[in-house]
Design a protein around this motif. Structure first.
Motif, short mmCIF file in Angstrom:
data_model
loop_
_atom_site.label_atom_id
_atom_site.label_comp_id
_atom_site.label_asym_id
_atom_site.label_seq_id
_atom_site.Cartn_x
_atom_site.Cartn_y
_atom_site.Cartn_z
N PHE A 10 0.92 -1.13 -0.04
CA PHE A 10 0.05 0.12 0.05
C PHE A 10 0.81 1.43 0.13
O PHE A 10 1.85 1.38 0.95
N ARG A 12 -0.99 4.84 -1.37
CA ARG A 12 -1.65 6.03 -0.75
C ARG A 12 -3.11 5.70 -1.18
O ARG A 12 -3.29 4.56 -1.72
N GLU A 13 -3.83 6.81 -0.94
CA GLU A 13 -5.39 6.61 -1.34
C GLU A 13 -5.91 7.87 -1.31
O GLU A 13 -5.40 8.88 -1.18
N PHE A 16 -11.08 7.16 -0.09
CA PHE A 16 -11.34 5.92 0.43
C PHE A 16 -12.09 6.05 1.78
O PHE A 16 -13.24 5.47 2.05
N LYS A 37 -1.78 -0.56 6.20
CA LYS A 37 -1.16 -0.44 5.23
C LYS A 37 -0.71 -2.00 4.64
O LYS A 37 0.45 -2.42 4.72
N LYS A 114 -3.36 -0.25 -9.00
CA LYS A 114 -4.40 0.87 -8.97
C LYS A 114 -5.79 0.27 -8.83
O LYS A 114 -6.05 -0.52 -9.53
N TYR A 127 -9.83 5.42 -4.76
CA TYR A 127 -8.77 5.16 -5.22
C TYR A 127 -7.72 4.46 -4.22
O TYR A 127 -7.60 5.42 -3.33
N ARG A 128 -7.15 3.21 -4.50
CA ARG A 128 -6.22 3.05 -3.61
C ARG A 128 -4.75 2.39 -4.47
O ARG A 128 -5.18 1.94 -5.40
N TYR A 129 -3.98 2.73 -3.94
CA TYR A 129 -2.55 2.73 -4.91
C TYR A 129 -1.57 1.97 -4.08
O TYR A 129 -1.33 2.02 -3.06
N TYR A 130 -0.88 0.74 -4.71
CA TYR A 130 0.11 0.00 -4.01
C TYR A 130 1.30 0.14 -5.09
O TYR A 130 1.20 0.22 -6.25
#
Length: 132
Positions: A10, A12-13, A16, A37, A114, A127-130
């Motif tokens: 993880f 950022r987001e 959410f 995280k 994403k 959105y959640r980003y890894y």
């Protein structure tokens, strides 16, 4: 499918918390969830896929076949109808419950995952980003 087996962490987001408010979680649970995280990995085993998510609560594994709906129990309380569909580097996860449908679209890349989150009765998008 170079993304299979990669560990995404993880990063950022966006919005959410808005999604969590929409689904009706209390503020204390929202704050707790926003602190997680997790890492996630997608593995293919024959005709089945397995997602492995690790966070401070432990490890959760979900095994599925692309396009085949199944019942999933959340926190031992809520049973939902879940369908994952794999199309190239995109895994679309549709969750149906009595209050509506939510969609988690996971787009796997070589260095980033994403996740786009939407719901049929919510006019927002999260959105959640890894990162690898």
């Amino acid at each position: 499918m170079s993304f299979l087996g990669k560990k995404y962490t993880f990063d950022r987001e966006e919005n959410f918390d808005g999604f969590l408010k929409f689904v009706g979680l209390p503020e204390d649970q929202i704050r707790k969830l926003l602190q997680f995280k997790p890492t996630t990995t997608l593995i293919k085993e024959g005709d089945k896929y397995k997602t492995i998510t690790v966070d401070s609560n432990g490890t959760k594994e979900t095994v599925f076949e692309s396009g085949v709906p199944f019942d999933e129990t959340i926190d031992g309380v809520l049973t939902i109808k879940t369908t994952y569909t794999v199309d190239g580097n995109t895994v679309t996860h549709v969750v149906e419950n009595p209050n509506g449908t939510a969609t988690f679209k996971r787009e796997y890349g070589d260095t980033e995952l994403k996740v786009t989150i939407s719901a049929d009765k919510w006019d927002g998008v999260a959105y959640r980003y890894y990162k690898v």
